[in-house]
Design a protein around this motif. Structure first.
Motif, mmCIF file in Angstrom:
data_model
loop_
_atom_site.group_PDB
_atom_site.id
_atom_site.type_symbol
_atom_site.label_atom_id
_atom_site.label_comp_id
_atom_site.label_asym_id
_atom_site.label_seq_id
_atom_site.Cartn_x
_atom_site.Cartn_y
_atom_site.Cartn_z
ATOM 1 N N VAL A 112 0.838 -1.200 0.000
ATOM 2 C CA VAL A 112 0.000 0.000 0.000
ATOM 3 C C VAL A 112 0.872 1.248 0.000
ATOM 4 C CG1 VAL A 112 -1.620 1.359 1.371
ATOM 5 C CG2 VAL A 112 -1.994 -1.094 1.082
ATOM 6 N N LEU A 113 1.880 1.294 0.864
ATOM 7 C CA LEU A 113 2.738 2.470 0.945
ATOM 8 C C LEU A 113 3.498 2.679 -0.362
ATOM 9 C CD1 LEU A 113 3.851 4.807 2.547
ATOM 10 C CD2 LEU A 113 5.532 3.254 3.568
ATOM 11 N N ALA A 114 4.019 1.600 -0.943
ATOM 12 C CA ALA A 114 4.738 1.717 -2.207
ATOM 13 C C ALA A 114 3.817 2.188 -3.321
ATOM 14 C CB ALA A 114 5.368 0.374 -2.571
ATOM 15 N N CYS A 115 2.594 1.704 -3.312
ATOM 16 C CA CYS A 115 1.610 2.116 -4.319
ATOM 17 C C CYS A 115 1.329 3.612 -4.219
ATOM 18 C CB CYS A 115 0.330 1.305 -4.149
ATOM 19 S SG CYS A 115 -0.941 1.647 -5.389
ATOM 20 N N ASP A 128 -9.711 2.486 -4.803
ATOM 21 C CA ASP A 128 -8.651 2.538 -5.814
ATOM 22 C C ASP A 128 -7.527 1.564 -5.468
ATOM 23 O OD1 ASP A 128 -10.007 4.582 -7.177
ATOM 24 O OD2 ASP A 128 -9.106 6.101 -5.874
ATOM 25 N N LEU A 129 -7.170 1.510 -4.189
ATOM 26 C CA LEU A 129 -6.114 0.592 -3.751
ATOM 27 C C LEU A 129 -6.534 -0.857 -3.958
ATOM 28 C CD1 LEU A 129 -5.033 2.455 -0.499
ATOM 29 C CD2 LEU A 129 -3.587 2.056 -2.508
ATOM 30 N N VAL A 130 -7.803 -1.156 -3.667
ATOM 31 C CA VAL A 130 -8.319 -2.509 -3.884
ATOM 32 C C VAL A 130 -8.181 -2.899 -5.352
ATOM 33 C CG1 VAL A 130 -10.423 -3.892 -3.969
ATOM 34 C CG2 VAL A 130 -9.910 -2.532 -1.936
ATOM 35 N N GLN A 131 -8.520 -1.964 -6.238
ATOM 36 C CA GLN A 131 -8.479 -2.249 -7.671
ATOM 37 C C GLN A 131 -7.040 -2.373 -8.168
ATOM 38 O OE1 GLN A 131 -10.379 0.735 -10.066
ATOM 39 N NE2 GLN A 131 -10.348 -0.507 -11.919
ATOM 40 N N ARG A 132 -6.170 -1.476 -7.725
ATOM 41 C CA ARG A 132 -4.780 -1.483 -8.209
ATOM 42 C C ARG A 132 -3.994 -2.680 -7.685
ATOM 43 N NH1 ARG A 132 -2.584 3.688 -9.974
ATOM 44 N NH2 ARG A 132 -0.567 3.019 -9.149
ATOM 45 N N LEU A 133 -4.206 -3.032 -6.416
ATOM 46 C CA LEU A 133 -3.438 -4.115 -5.812
ATOM 47 C C LEU A 133 -4.131 -5.467 -5.915
ATOM 48 C CD1 LEU A 133 -2.134 -2.291 -2.604
ATOM 49 C CD2 LEU A 133 -0.996 -2.579 -4.812
ATOM 50 N N ARG A 134 -5.413 -5.439 -6.322
ATOM 51 C CA ARG A 134 -6.187 -6.670 -6.509
ATOM 52 C C ARG A 134 -6.241 -7.504 -5.236
ATOM 53 N NH1 ARG A 134 -4.210 -8.572 -12.613
ATOM 54 N NH2 ARG A 134 -4.803 -6.620 -13.663
ATOM 55 N N VAL A 135 -6.635 -6.838 -4.172
ATOM 56 C CA VAL A 135 -6.785 -7.509 -2.876
ATOM 57 C C VAL A 135 -8.149 -7.133 -2.309
ATOM 58 C CG1 VAL A 135 -4.310 -7.588 -2.401
ATOM 59 C CG2 VAL A 135 -5.644 -5.598 -1.683
ATOM 60 N N SER A 136 -8.493 -7.706 -1.182
ATOM 61 C CA SER A 136 -9.799 -7.465 -0.585
ATOM 62 C C SER A 136 -9.824 -6.125 0.152
ATOM 63 C CB SER A 136 -10.139 -8.578 0.393
ATOM 64 O OG SER A 136 -9.264 -8.529 1.515
ATOM 65 N N PRO A 137 -11.007 -5.531 0.310
ATOM 66 C CA PRO A 137 -11.130 -4.297 1.094
ATOM 67 C C PRO A 137 -10.632 -4.474 2.527
ATOM 68 C CG PRO A 137 -13.107 -4.649 -0.213
ATOM 69 C CD PRO A 137 -12.274 -5.894 -0.346
ATOM 70 N N ALA A 138 -10.835 -5.673 3.101
ATOM 71 C CA ALA A 138 -10.379 -5.918 4.467
ATOM 72 C C ALA A 138 -8.859 -5.837 4.565
ATOM 73 C CB ALA A 138 -10.865 -7.290 4.936
ATOM 74 N N SER A 139 -8.164 -6.318 3.541
ATOM 75 C CA SER A 139 -6.700 -6.251 3.534
ATOM 76 C C SER A 139 -6.219 -4.807 3.489
ATOM 77 C CB SER A 139 -6.140 -7.021 2.335
ATOM 78 O OG SER A 139 -6.469 -8.391 2.408
ATOM 79 N N ILE A 140 -6.881 -3.998 2.684
ATOM 80 C CA ILE A 140 -6.512 -2.579 2.595
ATOM 81 C C ILE A 140 -6.787 -1.877 3.913
ATOM 82 C CG2 ILE A 140 -7.040 -0.389 1.467
ATOM 83 C CD1 ILE A 140 -5.452 -2.330 -0.262
#
Length: 235
Positions: A112-115, A128-140
């Motif tokens: 997340v920080l690198a993104c 946006d982070l969920v879409q870019r990193l392709r992970v779950s909202p809970a992970s973000i």
């Protein structure tokens, strides 16, 4: 000059005429040193040329010349197109992620920080982070909570879209160093208390005393260095 008949190629390579003179010298029983003197080339160049093309008894100038041209064609570097901007951004993001993980961040928080750091706007919403990193909202959610607790990211309200954006600014590294300095100071204080409790004259107490002094100095110097070079982050 012509690549097949000129006396000297532009890059210093042997010409066909050079190779014919080498073949004539070998036929006359002349050694590599004398042939190299006549051609004005290093002896190693002549010996390498002959040995890689059949040796003194089987050297043929035409075959040697063609073999060299074929080797040069195979070894010519291919032109590599630069990666597209998206690929370059991803590569930069991955490299930064690996360094952040090595520094102690969990991989999700590091991603997340690198993104955020490699995004031109310096800020993204959770979706946006969920879409870019392709992970779950809970992970973000878990990652940004960790990063906020460490003062590595901030949060601002996007009134137009009515949602929060997580942002990085130029001071995140300054704040990170201050957090590190506070950690070192806490270690120094605990070590100092332990040294007093254990007795400075005991081995354990002496160890704690040295630890306290070390981290006290490191913490103080870290703050001084961060203050001294903070201006580089905002220039």
């Amino acid at each position: 000059m012509d690549a097949r008949k000129g006396r000297l190629m532009p890059d210093g390579r042997l010409t066909l005429e050079d190779r014919e003179r080498i073949a004539q010298g070998l036929a006359d029983g002349i050694g590599f040193a004398e042939i190299s003197r006549r051609l004005g080339r290093p002896t190693s160049t002549i010996s390498r040329e002959v040995n890689r093309n059949g040796g003194a008894g089987a050297y043929r100038p035409d075959q040697a010349h063609e073999a060299t041209r074929q080797r040069a064609r195979r070894q010519r570097p291919k032109t590599i197109d630069p990666p597209p901007p998206a690929a370059r951004t991803r590569e930069a993001e991955d490299k930064l992620t690996d360094v952040l993980v090595a520094s102690g961040l969990t991989r999700m928080s590091a991603r997340v920080l690198a993104c955020l750091c490699t995004t031109h706007s310096g800020g993204l919403a959770a979706a946006d982070l969920v879409q870019r990193l392709r992970v779950s909202p809970a992970s973000i959610s878990k990652a940004v909570a960790e990063l906020e607790a460490m003062n590595l990211i901030g949060r601002e309200r996007d009134q137009r879209r009515r949602r929060d954006r997580y942002i990085v600014d130029q001071d995140i590294w300054y704040r990170s160093l201050l957090a590190s300095a506070r950690f070192n100071t806490s270690l120094a204080e605990v070590a100092h208390e332990n040294a007093e409790a254990l007795g400075r004259s005991t081995p354990a107490g002496a160890r704690m005393d040295a630890m306290s002094e070390f981290f006290e100095h490191v913490g103080r110097e870290t703050i001084a260095v961060a203050e001294r070079y903070r201006h580089l982050l905002t220039r």
